[in-house]
Design a protein around this motif. Structure first.
Motif, PDB file in Angstrom:
ATOM      1  N   SER A 234       0.887  -1.217  -0.111  1.00 22.01           N
ATOM      2  CA  SER A 234       0.114   0.045  -0.090  1.00 22.01           C
ATOM      3  C   SER A 234       0.757   1.343   0.113  1.00 22.01           C
ATOM      4  O   SER A 234       1.771   1.346   0.838  1.00 22.01           O
ATOM      5  N   TRP A 235       0.358   2.149  -0.832  1.00 21.27           N
ATOM      6  CA  TRP A 235       1.199   3.437  -0.966  1.00 21.27           C
ATOM      7  C   TRP A 235       0.361   4.662  -0.771  1.00 21.27           C
ATOM      8  O   TRP A 235      -0.845   4.652  -1.468  1.00 21.27           O
ATOM      9  N   PHE A 236       0.642   5.596  -0.203  1.00 25.97           N
ATOM     10  CA  PHE A 236      -0.173   6.897   0.051  1.00 25.97           C
ATOM     11  C   PHE A 236       0.371   8.056  -0.619  1.00 25.97           C
ATOM     12  O   PHE A 236       1.335   8.368  -0.498  1.00 25.97           O
ATOM     13  N   THR A 253      -4.920   6.028  -0.961  1.00 24.76           N
ATOM     14  CA  THR A 253      -3.950   5.127  -1.049  1.00 24.76           C
ATOM     15  C   THR A 253      -4.287   3.883  -1.840  1.00 24.76           C
ATOM     16  O   THR A 253      -5.451   3.471  -2.162  1.00 24.76           O
ATOM     17  N   SER A 255      -3.550   0.318  -3.008  1.00 25.07           N
ATOM     18  CA  SER A 255      -3.158  -1.141  -2.487  1.00 25.07           C
ATOM     19  C   SER A 255      -3.120  -2.094  -3.504  1.00 25.07           C
ATOM     20  O   SER A 255      -4.146  -2.250  -4.200  1.00 25.07           O
ATOM     21  N   ALA A 343       0.711   8.121  -5.920  1.00 23.55           N
ATOM     22  CA  ALA A 343       0.942   6.955  -4.999  1.00 23.55           C
ATOM     23  C   ALA A 343       1.568   5.585  -5.804  1.00 23.55           C
ATOM     24  O   ALA A 343       2.397   4.989  -5.070  1.00 23.55           O
TER      25      ALA A 343
END
Length: 537
Positions: A234-236, A253, A255, A343
Motif C-alpha cells: 500500500s502506498w499513500f 491510498t 493497495s 501513489a
C-alpha cells in the motif's frame, strides 16, 4: 474451444469495436454542440443483457466511458424488464446515476432480436446548457444547477416523449442546440443497434452471450496476470488543489493485492459548499483510468478490466452525496489520476509521469449585446488545456488534455457559435517544468466580446495557486493565472464579467518536469530555445 473458434471470436470482437466506433462517429457528425462535434466530449459503448460493458469506442473521455459502464446497470435497475420494448430509448442526467453532473446526457437503448432482449447500447455527451445557474461552480446545491432528468423514457416504441422535449426547451437557454443533441444521442444508439443486428445475422449468432463470455473471460485473465506482476503493498499520496475560495486536499491510498487494485480516498477534504464536488461514480471512473494507464494500457477497457479495480471512499469531496452542488465536478475529478499516479510512483519508481495541468481550462461564456445596441445572445463553451507532465523518457505534451483526452476546439468553430473574438491562442513559453525531460507547455489565450457586446463567463480553472509538481527531481510547472488585459486579476472559479472593449487573458499552467534538470541534453535545450519554448539563456 478450438483455435479456429478462438480466431473467429477474436474477429467478431474486432467487428464489435468497429460497431461502437461507427456509433460514436454518428454522434460526432450529427451533434449540435461544439463540445461534442469538435472536442469529442462523449462516449459510446455496447453491453450484454446484464448491463456489462463489452466494448467502448476509442472516441470519448474516460470520465464518460467509465461512468457510463456503471450507469447502464442503473437504467436496468430503474426500468422493469417487462417495460422495456423494441424502439425504446432511455435517458438521464442524474449526476449520481449517470456521469457526475447535469450537463451530461446519457442515453441507453435496449437491443431486441427475435423478441428477446440481447443487450444495450449507451452513449453520453456534454450539452451546452441545462438551465439553472449555467455551467459553473457558484451553486450551493444541485437544485440550482439546472433541470434534473430522472431515468425515464426518451422514446417508447420509437415515439419520442414530446412532453419531455417541451420541458427541456422551456428550461434551457439554447433550446435548439440542446434538443438537437438529444436527438443525436438517440440516433447514435440506433445506428449501433442496427449494425449489431446486421453483424449477428451475418455470423449466425442468436445473441451476445458467447462473444461476451469470450471478451470478458480473456480480459479478466489478462488483467489478473498483469496485477500479479506488480509489487504488492500500500502506498499513500496527497495533493493540494485550488478549490473555490480555499485550497482542497486530495488523498489516495493505492493497495496492490494478488488479483485486484484497491484505491481508497480516505483523507480527502470534506464536501465543499461550492459546485466543485465530485460524485463517487465520476471519481471512480478516473481512478480506474489512472490504474489502467499504468497496469494495462493495451488491455481493452470493459466490465472485466474495470472489475479488477475497486474504489472506496467515505463521504468527502470525491464522494459527495445528493444534493451537493456538482456542476464543475471535472475540476476535482480530473485531478484524481495525478493523486493515484503519485501513489503508484512510490511502488514503481522511475516509471510514472510528473503531474500536469489535469483539469481542463474550460470556459462557459454568456454573451449579449451592450444595452442600447443590437446583437446576438449566445452561450459559448470553449475547451482549453494546459501542459501535461513530463514522462520517464519523453517531454510532456503541450496544450494537451490529460486525463480527459478531449480535442482542442478550433478557434473558427468557437467564434462561429457566438459574438466573441479570440485574439490570441499560443503556447506559453517557460511554463513547462525543467528536468531531464521538460513538462508540457501551457497556453496563452485572449478572448474579447465582439464589437457592441459584453459577456459574463464562468471560470473553471485550477493550478493557479498550486502548480503541477515535478517528479524524480524534476521542477514544478508554472501556475496559471486569470486577468483582464489591463492587469485586473480575476478569480479562477465563478461567474465574472468582461465589459465591451476589454479582453480576458488566460495563462494555462505547464506540466511538471521529470528527472534531474542537470541531465537534460544540450541538444534538447538548444531545440527548446530555437522553438521559443524556453526564453532563458
Amino acid at each position: 474451444m478450438s483455435k479456429i473458434d478462438d480466431i473467429r471470436l477474436q474477429v467478431m470482437w474486432n467487428r464489435l469495436i468497429s460497431v461502437v466506433e461507427e456509433q460514436a462517429m454518428t454522434l460526432l457528425r450529427t451533434a449540435f454542440s461544439t463540445s461534442v462535434r469538435e472536442a469529442g466530449d462523449l462516449s459510446a459503448g455496447v453491453y450484454n443483457a446484464r448491463g456489462e460493458m463489452l466494448a467502448q469506442a476509442v472516441t470519448g473521455t474516460p470520465g464518460h466511458v467509465n461512468t457510463m459502464a456503471e450507469a447502464v446497470g442503473n437504467f436496468i435497475a430503474a426500468i422493469p424488464r417487462q417495460q422495456m420494448l423494441p424502439g425504446d430509448t432511455y435517458v438521464t442526467n442524474d449526476p449520481w446515476l449517470g456521469t457526475g453532473h447535469l450537463h451530461d446526457i446519457t442515453m441507453c437503448t435496449p437491443v431486441f432480436k427475435d423478441d428477446a432482449l440481447i443487450g444495450f447500447f449507451a452513449c453520453t455527451a456534454h450539452i451546452v446548457d441545462i438551465g439553472g445557474r449555467g455551467f459553473g461552480a457558484d451553486g450551493k446545491s444541485v437544485y440550482e444547477e439546472g433541470i434534473q432528468i430522472p431515468i425515464m423514457k426518451f422514446a417508447e416504441r420509437g415515439q419520442v416523449n414530446e412532453t419531455l422535449v417541451q420541458m427541456i426547451r422551456t428550461n434551457v437557454r439554447e433550446p435548439n442546440q440542446v434538443v438537437g443533441d438529444f436527438y443525436s444521442l438517440a440516433a447514435c444508439n440506433d445506428v449501433g443497434r442496427d449494425r449489431l443486428l446486421e453483424m449477428l445475422e451475418e455470423i449466425d449468432l442468436p445473441d451476445l452471450e458467447k462473444l461476451g463470455d469470450f471478451i470478458l473471460t480473456r480480459t479478466a485473465a489478462a488483467m489478473k496476470e498483469r496485477i500479479a506482476g506488480l509489487p504488492q503493498g500500500s502506498w499513500f499520496n496527497e495533493m493540494m488543489t485550488d478549490g473555490y475560495d480555499t485550497p482542497i486536499r486530495l488523498a489516495a491510498t493505492v493497495s496492490i493485492e494478488a488479483e485486484r487494485v484497491l484505491v481508497d480516498f480516505t483523507g480527502c477534504d470534506p464536501v465543499s459548499r461550492w459546485g466543485i464536488n465530485c460524485p463517487m461514480i465520476y471519481a471512480k471512473a478516473y481512478a480506474c483510468y489512472a490504474i489502467m494507464c499504468v497496469v494495462a494500457p493495451d488491455i481493452p477497457n470493459n466490465a472485466a478490466s474495470l472489475a479488477c479495480v475497486e474504489v472506496v471512499s467515505p463521504v468527502n469531496v470525491v464522494n459527495a452525496p445528493r444534493p451537493a452542488p456538482v456542476s464543475v465536478r471535472h475540476v476535482i475529478g480530473h485531478m484524481v489520476p495525478d493523486v493515484v499516479l503519485g501513489a503508484l510512483a512510490q511502488a514503481l519508481p522511475g516509471q510514472i509521469q510528473a503531474e500536469g495541468t489535469a483539469a481542463l481550462w474550460n470556459i462557459q461564456i454568456s454573451a449579449r449585446p451592450v444595452e442600447g445596441r443590437e446583437g446576438r445572445r449566445a452561450e459559448v463553451l470553449m475547451f482549453n488545456s494546459g501542459g501535461s507532465g513530463a514522462r520517464p523518457t519523453l517531454d510532456g505534451l503541450s496544450a494537451t488534455a490529460f486525463p480527459s483526452g478531449v480535442h482542442t476546439m478550433p478557434i473558427e468553430a468557437t467564434e462561429h457559435t457566438g459574438p466573441i473574438v479570440i485574439w490570441r491562442k499560443e503556447l506559453r513559453p517557460d511554463s513547462g517544468g525543467d528536468g531531464e525531460h521538460r513538462g508540457g507547455l501551457g497556453q496563452i489565450i485572449e478572448i474579447a466580446p465582439a464589437e457592441g457586446h459584453e459577456f459574463e463567463f464562468s471560470a473553471m480553472f485550477d493550478r493557479t495557486r498550486v502548480p503541477p509538481r515535478g517528479r524524480e527531481g524534476g521542477q514544478d510547472g508554472a501556475a496559471g493565472s486569470v486577468a483582464l488585459d489591463d492587469g485586473t486579476p480575476l478569480k479562477p472559479k465563478g461567474w465574472q464579467f468582461v465589459p465591451a472593449g476589454r479582453r480576458l487573458v488566460l495563462h494555462a499552467p505547464g506540466g511538471g518536469g521529470f528527472g534531474d534538470p542537470g541531465k537534460r541534453s544540450a541538444e534538447a535545450r538548444a531545440l527548446d530555445r530555437r522553438r521559443g519554448y524556453v526564453t532563458d539563456t
